[in-house]
Write a protein that holds these residues in place. Sequence first.
Motif, mmCIF file in Angstrom:
data_model
loop_
_atom_site.group_PDB
_atom_site.id
_atom_site.type_symbol
_atom_site.label_atom_id
_atom_site.label_comp_id
_atom_site.label_asym_id
_atom_site.label_seq_id
_atom_site.Cartn_x
_atom_site.Cartn_y
_atom_site.Cartn_z
ATOM 1 N N GLN A 195 -4.454 -0.997 -8.575
ATOM 2 C CA GLN A 195 -3.706 0.155 -8.079
ATOM 3 C C GLN A 195 -2.232 -0.107 -7.852
ATOM 4 O O GLN A 195 -1.413 0.810 -7.950
ATOM 5 C CB GLN A 195 -4.270 0.591 -6.721
ATOM 6 N N PHE A 196 -1.919 -1.326 -7.437
ATOM 7 C CA PHE A 196 -0.569 -1.565 -6.947
ATOM 8 C C PHE A 196 0.217 -2.373 -7.971
ATOM 9 O O PHE A 196 -0.319 -3.263 -8.632
ATOM 10 C CB PHE A 196 -0.631 -2.242 -5.579
ATOM 11 N N PHE A 198 -5.164 4.674 -11.214
ATOM 12 C CA PHE A 198 -5.532 3.623 -10.267
ATOM 13 C C PHE A 198 -6.421 2.550 -10.884
ATOM 14 O O PHE A 198 -7.092 1.802 -10.195
ATOM 15 C CB PHE A 198 -6.142 4.262 -9.019
ATOM 16 N N ILE A 202 0.851 -1.205 0.000
ATOM 17 C CA ILE A 202 0.000 0.000 0.000
ATOM 18 C C ILE A 202 0.881 1.247 0.000
ATOM 19 O O ILE A 202 1.382 1.695 1.026
ATOM 20 C CB ILE A 202 -0.959 -0.014 1.200
ATOM 21 N N LYS A 203 1.061 1.793 -1.175
ATOM 22 C CA LYS A 203 1.967 2.922 -1.358
ATOM 23 C C LYS A 203 1.204 4.235 -1.244
ATOM 24 O O LYS A 203 0.072 4.359 -1.723
ATOM 25 C CB LYS A 203 2.607 2.846 -2.742
#
Lengths: 274, 274, 274, 274
Positions: free
Chosen positions: D227-228, D25, D13-14
């Motif tokens: 998102q990641f 995203f 989780i950045k």
Amino acid sequence: MKQLDETILTNVIKRRPEDSFKGNFGKVVLIGGNANFGGAIIMAATATVYAGAGLVTTATDTANSTSLHAQLPETMFVNYYDKVQLSHLVSEATVVVVGPGLGDDFHSQEVLAKVFANTNSDQTVVIDGSAITMMAHNKIEQPAGNIIFTPHQMEWQRLSGIAIAEQSPAANQKVQQQLGATVVLKKHHTEIYTGSDTYQLTIGTPAQATGGMGDTLAGIIGGFTAQFADPTQATLAAVYAHSAIAEQLAQTQYVVLPHQISRALPIFMKKYEN
Amino acid sequence: MKQLDETILTNVIKRRPEDSFKGNFGKVVLIGGNANFGGAIIMAATATVYAGAGLVTTATDTANSTSLHAQLPETMFVNYYDKVQLSHLVSEATVVVVGPGLGDDFHSQEVLAKVFANTNSDQTVVIDGSAITMMAHNKIEQPAGNIIFTPHQMEWQRLSGIAIAEQSPAANQKVQQQLGATVVLKKHHTEIYTGSDTYQLTIGTPAQATGGMGDTLAGIIGGFTAQFADPTQATLAAVYAHSAIAEQLAQTQYVVLPHQISRALPIFMKKYEN
Amino acid sequence: MKQLDETILTNVIKRRPEDSFKGNFGKVVLIGGNANFGGAIIMAATATVYAGAGLVTTATDTANSTSLHAQLPETMFVNYYDKVQLSHLVSEATVVVVGPGLGDDFHSQEVLAKVFANTNSDQTVVIDGSAITMMAHNKIEQPAGNIIFTPHQMEWQRLSGIAIAEQSPAANQKVQQQLGATVVLKKHHTEIYTGSDTYQLTIGTPAQATGGMGDTLAGIIGGFTAQFADPTQATLAAVYAHSAIAEQLAQTQYVVLPHQISRALPIFMKKYEN
Amino acid sequence: MKQLDETILTNVIKRRPEDSFKGNFGKVVLIGGNANFGGAIIMAATATVYAGAGLVTTATDTANSTSLHAQLPETMFVNYYDKVQLSHLVSEATVVVVGPGLGDDFHSQEVLAKVFANTNSDQTVVIDGSAITMMAHNKIEQPAGNIIFTPHQMEWQRLSGIAIAEQSPAANQKVQQQLGATVVLKKHHTEIYTGSDTYQLTIGTPAQATGGMGDTLAGIIGGFTAQFADPTQATLAAVYAHSAIAEQLAQTQYVVLPHQISRALPIFMKKYEN
């Protein structure tokens, strides 16, 4: 007549085993809600879901499918006029709750007949509201299953033939034993007749005196009997929890709405698990 | 003109008797909400339910049945074009609230006529919004019942024939007495004309100046007159409670939304019960 | 380029006069939401209502009427294909917001044409989303009214002809002045071009980077311009409020959802009223 | 088998870059929800939105469009029988989640075929619920994309051919490697097989054992992978977050409802961003 107290909750609400899955907590099917009384089955299903039942399906008029899912995505929907789906659903269930908002017209009778034709003796079957009225008026036979009736006094008069003024514990118990069913007689200080025992609820609040409370109780009974081993004990615990939550809310509220009781169930139940 | 104060709440909001059931708190029927103005009848019915009425039925366009039940399962639904159901429903009610979002076209007039044909002198009948406008424009006779009109100033002009600039207490009272009805004239410092008395509300907040406030007030009046013995006192208390809650919310809110007032009713009322 | 700060809020958000009624706070009509993008117009209308507009009507596809009223009874609904109602509604409005979720097919173009044919120079007209795209693609003339465009960078490219990489303040201002409109260019550090002034937003959070944020901003601008005297100042305040609330929520949230910003408006605005 | 712990959250989780927009995203498309199981796709889409995906579209039966938007305006809706829209939508997505509440009849198979025909190797494709069952029963080939299966044990038996009693890590891994996919095997202490690694979840609570939990997990995986950067790490983090939130809620709740986990995501994720 034994008085119910808080110990019924600690006796019934068991800590869930670590290695459990939703199948351990029952399949509940709720049947009711015609185009006018859709709110009743929504309130009942909400109670069942928040009580912790594993899988909850609501069989109702298609007019209610959207309002149901708009507030309770955690239930599945079936059109209760789809006889194939309804039969299959009922026969596969652990617990059947029939009656909230079902109405009593010809269509309602058809639905009720299909439900009753598909229950079996391994199931708990909660019979509420207009399902009781239809049984009385149309002399419908009691279906297979461990039967729990949840009449208010007028519905009990219809089913038992005992006028409200004459609904004494002895008279009530006599009919209950003929029925071979559990009877939750909803009134000020609700009475529960089960096996050869009778219990009385001595808690509760007039803030509960509002439409939908009975539907919510039927849903909690559905949720508790689906999860907890002894259906009789589970029913007693459900009746107690329903009024105990209402009493808590009524400390700060003039009226308690049915959906508020359901929403309070997960936190309430946690306090009693053991 | 007497000024309303908090004592109206303590006078009216009575502790419920321990042995009470939902039938003790009235059957309210709300009629309104066409395909455009469905929100109005939803807001009114929400107010009635949260005010504690025993049984609440909403007769509206079928276009509104799902949005109604999606947020308020505690009410029953009736299609207001079903004349048989509507007639039966109105004639059986304790309190009738007609007008919120009803519109004023030909269909609305038909619904209004059916409602007015079925009220009786034992009922409280709250006449709001376009129901007032239709009465004025179509010279519809006042129905049977204990009538409570809830016009804003323009609606009162239409009904009374008194131009807004000339709506003095004396002029208003004269027409009110001819009508033989209670008039809740909604404005900054709302005035209530009832019997030979006139009352003024001196509380309230401009944060209430938003669409739907009047619908909500009609619903609260419906809920209070259904539960509390004296319809006049109940109406005064409803008017006061509506603005008192708004004032409380407005301490921290720039605008107060109608549904927020309804949701606050149970806790607000509890503080005044005695 | 002037930087916006909190003083825009205290300058714009005025304490409401004690003697005010909903008519003082504007009639806002929002037009948008086809069968796919209904959520966009719901989010915009929610923002307008919670911002405090007096009367809010949502003209959208009938497919969205129930989901709209299920969560926002405080708005009225109109079928945007009903040309008679739509024309009347737009011509009577104080503020028109067109575009959120409108789509860009043939039907959308018909709706947009009907809206543009009925605005007038006394109105504020907020043009958002696909309404901007349709204007650019179909060379639709700017309608009558005090126009506020709320494009993101790609939409601005379409409308202005300036490629994103070349959207310098000077280039943007030149086109904005040709348009004779206010342009809210949504981007990291949103820029507002209005009259001969340019403003920059220096607050905001990446937690806002989620679908529906623009629809919500359009709705807040609609609500603010309906209530507050100067449309330019009101627009600046709306842009600032939108991101200031997001920043507050983002202190504890990884992502901020559009409806959360709307719900926070009443309490947020109260802090700045004077 | 590696045990997952909290570090997976801080690794994945950045903190979002200041200058980001929703396009950064991801575009997530969720496909599922027939007329009976609409709640499942609503729960999945809710999870994806609250997890922070940039743009979320839900392709489902039109019977579910209103209940979806009534609670989640932040998603777009597409009728999943509209083959043109569905094909376009899937081919443009960053992440595809298919299966929650999709059912397994002829119509469901048609939808699944259309989805599988339009994925590509740049996408993450989460295959859940009845989509897995249909693949197994109808011998449907695995589609293009970075595939993540999320079966429970019975679905895994169907897909892998390994009877539940024989689902050992070695046996599971062997099939997973043949599939060339990530497998999230949902059970008490969920196992994740990915590349040549296997992970075990050692947290979680029996309060999660309720209908809809799996749909919610599929939605969180969709939101996280959108998102990641690393899909494998994002999947591990999603699995961990799902049960960690449930554990937190279960400290005070006997049962945890799926929508409660989704609603808790924004605040939960914030604590781990870095």
